[in-house]
Design a protein around this motif. Sequence first.
Motif, PDB file in Angstrom:
ATOM      1  N   ARG A   1       1.000  -1.179   0.012  1.00  0.00           N
ATOM      2  CA  ARG A   1       0.004  -0.290   0.038  1.00  0.00           C
ATOM      3  C   ARG A   1       0.996   1.238  -0.220  1.00  0.00           C
ATOM      4  NH1 ARG A   1      -5.046  -0.699   1.275  1.00  0.00           N
ATOM      5  NH2 ARG A   1      -5.384   1.573   2.320  1.00  0.00           N
ATOM      6  N   PRO A   2       0.295   2.199  -0.415  1.00  0.00           N
ATOM      7  CA  PRO A   2       1.300   3.574  -0.287  1.00  0.00           C
ATOM      8  C   PRO A   2       1.489   3.851   0.992  1.00  0.00           C
ATOM      9  CG  PRO A   2      -0.853   3.877  -1.681  1.00  0.00           C
ATOM     10  CD  PRO A   2      -0.957   2.675  -1.051  1.00  0.00           C
ATOM     11  N   LEU A   3       2.567   4.617   1.167  1.00  0.00           N
ATOM     12  CA  LEU A   3       3.339   4.912   2.696  1.00  0.00           C
ATOM     13  C   LEU A   3       2.416   5.535   3.620  1.00  0.00           C
ATOM     14  CD1 LEU A   3       6.786   5.682   1.508  1.00  0.00           C
ATOM     15  CD2 LEU A   3       5.959   3.473   2.494  1.00  0.00           C
ATOM     16  N   CYS A   4       2.041   5.240   4.701  1.00  0.00           N
ATOM     17  CA  CYS A   4       1.300   6.072   5.631  1.00  0.00           C
ATOM     18  C   CYS A   4       1.790   7.514   5.672  1.00  0.00           C
ATOM     19  CB  CYS A   4       1.366   5.264   7.089  1.00  0.00           C
ATOM     20  SG  CYS A   4       0.944   3.654   7.049  1.00  0.00           S
ATOM     21  N   CYS A   5       3.142   7.657   6.086  1.00  0.00           N
ATOM     22  CA  CYS A   5       3.362   8.959   6.202  1.00  0.00           C
ATOM     23  C   CYS A   5       3.074   9.863   4.784  1.00  0.00           C
ATOM     24  CB  CYS A   5       5.018   8.904   6.517  1.00  0.00           C
ATOM     25  SG  CYS A   5       6.005   8.364   5.070  1.00  0.00           S
ATOM     26  N   HIS A   6       2.864   9.276   3.331  1.00  0.00           N
ATOM     27  CA  HIS A   6       2.697  10.118   2.593  1.00  0.00           C
ATOM     28  C   HIS A   6       1.180  10.359   2.408  1.00  0.00           C
ATOM     29  CE1 HIS A   6       3.635  12.086  -1.425  1.00  0.00           C
ATOM     30  NE2 HIS A   6       2.904  11.453  -1.985  1.00  0.00           N
ATOM     31  N   THR A   7       0.504   9.428   2.800  1.00  0.00           N
ATOM     32  CA  THR A   7      -1.181   9.541   2.447  1.00  0.00           C
ATOM     33  C   THR A   7      -1.903  10.006   3.720  1.00  0.00           C
ATOM     34  OG1 THR A   7      -1.167   7.182   3.415  1.00  0.00           O
ATOM     35  CG2 THR A   7      -0.912   7.395   0.963  1.00  0.00           C
ATOM     36  N   TYR A   8      -1.447   9.913   5.029  1.00  0.00           N
ATOM     37  CA  TYR A   8      -2.588  10.534   6.141  1.00  0.00           C
ATOM     38  C   TYR A   8      -1.683  10.708   7.311  1.00  0.00           C
ATOM     39  CZ  TYR A   8      -2.267   5.929   8.661  1.00  0.00           C
ATOM     40  OH  TYR A   8      -1.868   4.949   9.556  1.00  0.00           O
ATOM     41  N   LEU A   9      -0.396  10.227   7.495  1.00  0.00           N
ATOM     42  CA  LEU A   9       0.102  10.509   8.780  1.00  0.00           C
ATOM     43  C   LEU A   9       0.965  11.879   8.667  1.00  0.00           C
ATOM     44  CD1 LEU A   9       0.971   8.514  11.400  1.00  0.00           C
ATOM     45  CD2 LEU A   9       2.892   8.240  10.473  1.00  0.00           C
ATOM     46  N   SER A  10       0.192  12.879   9.787  1.00  0.00           N
ATOM     47  CA  SER A  10       0.724  14.011   9.452  1.00  0.00           C
ATOM     48  C   SER A  10       1.849  14.254  10.315  1.00  0.00           C
ATOM     49  CB  SER A  10      -0.427  15.281   9.947  1.00  0.00           C
ATOM     50  OG  SER A  10      -0.694  14.816  11.400  1.00  0.00           O
ATOM     51  N   GLU A  11       2.298  13.614  11.530  1.00  0.00           N
ATOM     52  CA  GLU A  11       3.336  13.794  12.438  1.00  0.00           C
ATOM     53  C   GLU A  11       3.633  12.197  12.564  1.00  0.00           C
ATOM     54  OE1 GLU A  11       3.673  16.744  15.541  1.00  0.00           O
ATOM     55  OE2 GLU A  11       1.163  17.030  14.876  1.00  0.00           O
ATOM     56  N   PHE A  12       5.184  12.273  12.668  1.00  0.00           N
ATOM     57  CA  PHE A  12       5.732  10.990  13.215  1.00  0.00           C
ATOM     58  C   PHE A  12       5.855  10.681  14.638  1.00  0.00           C
ATOM     59  CE2 PHE A  12       8.312  12.104   9.352  1.00  0.00           C
ATOM     60  CZ  PHE A  12       7.955  11.008   8.516  1.00  0.00           C
ATOM     61  N   ALA A  13       5.371   9.702  14.899  1.00  0.00           N
ATOM     62  CA  ALA A  13       5.368   9.213  16.432  1.00  0.00           C
ATOM     63  C   ALA A  13       6.631   8.556  16.753  1.00  0.00           C
ATOM     64  CB  ALA A  13       4.165   8.375  16.703  1.00  0.00           C
TER      65      ALA A  13
END
Length: 312
Positions: free
Chosen positions: A163-175
């Motif tokens: 699937r497309p990378l989470c950080c590029h699709t919906y993850l606004s900040e890194f945990a």
Amino acid sequence: MTKIIGVRFRNVGKVYYFSPKDFDICVGDHVIVETARGVEYGNVVLGPKEVEDEKVIQPLREVIRLATPKDDAKEEANRRKEKEAFEICQKKIRAHELEMKLIDAEYTFDNNKVLFYFTADGRIDFRELVKDLAAVFKTRIELRQIGVRDETKILGGMGICGRPLCCHTYLSEFAPVSIKMAKEQNLSLNPTKISGVCGRLMCCLKNEQETYEYLNKKLPNVGDHVTTPEDLKGEVTGVNVLRQMVKVLVDVNDEKELREYPVSELKFRPKHKKDKAKDRKKDKTDKTADGQLSAEEMKELEKLQEESFERK
């Protein structure tokens, strides 16, 4: 109570809050706001809502206006200019023979500044490069060094899940992500299997962490001694966290026999709560900047893999 809206300036970027004033603003609208970088064009991702005054970080900037068709056209023109700026900057980097990788170029809405994002192994002396770029673009130039996780967030790609990378699709900040999460979820401790495209620990390890912590509290550890419904004493050889099943090695007629039971049918001493100070200290050693595996964690992984191989 204070009325606010949430505005995002980049795709899947951080959400910033502004006062909508008396404008009728809905999710999906484009607005012109003033930020620390100057006047910016943003997309409304959170509609007007009331929040308590103490939760608002002051000063709360106000929306200047709703974006007009002229503003939309200017934003499109800026996007085209960014592509040209990116190519020019790449040529200048090659001309100066700098060891840096250009990732993205970005114009502020009012063209007051051009930002160039890059990655590099160490510190780069780009003073001469900035002078050349300023002579070309006739505006303020800012070169910003970013980490590999931010690079992946900007460029995007496909994860090992397909699937497309989470950080590029919906993850606004890194945990924060730690190796402890992989252990808690009983995942393979092979760095290649728990690392993402960026080479850091996968952000999705964080998604199910709370669930696994809750379920693991109900289970005994491997090696613990339990009492079965038949009143047999046995040793735990394995657990299935999601099914809440436990494999127990018991003695039946002087023979070892492996049986599986629901955890609710077993009697055992529940896990004691760990000392909070000790737990915090362990978390500090587990967590590393950008989710990167430290030298100590790599040694720990190698040791665990060797032990696993010897058991097999």
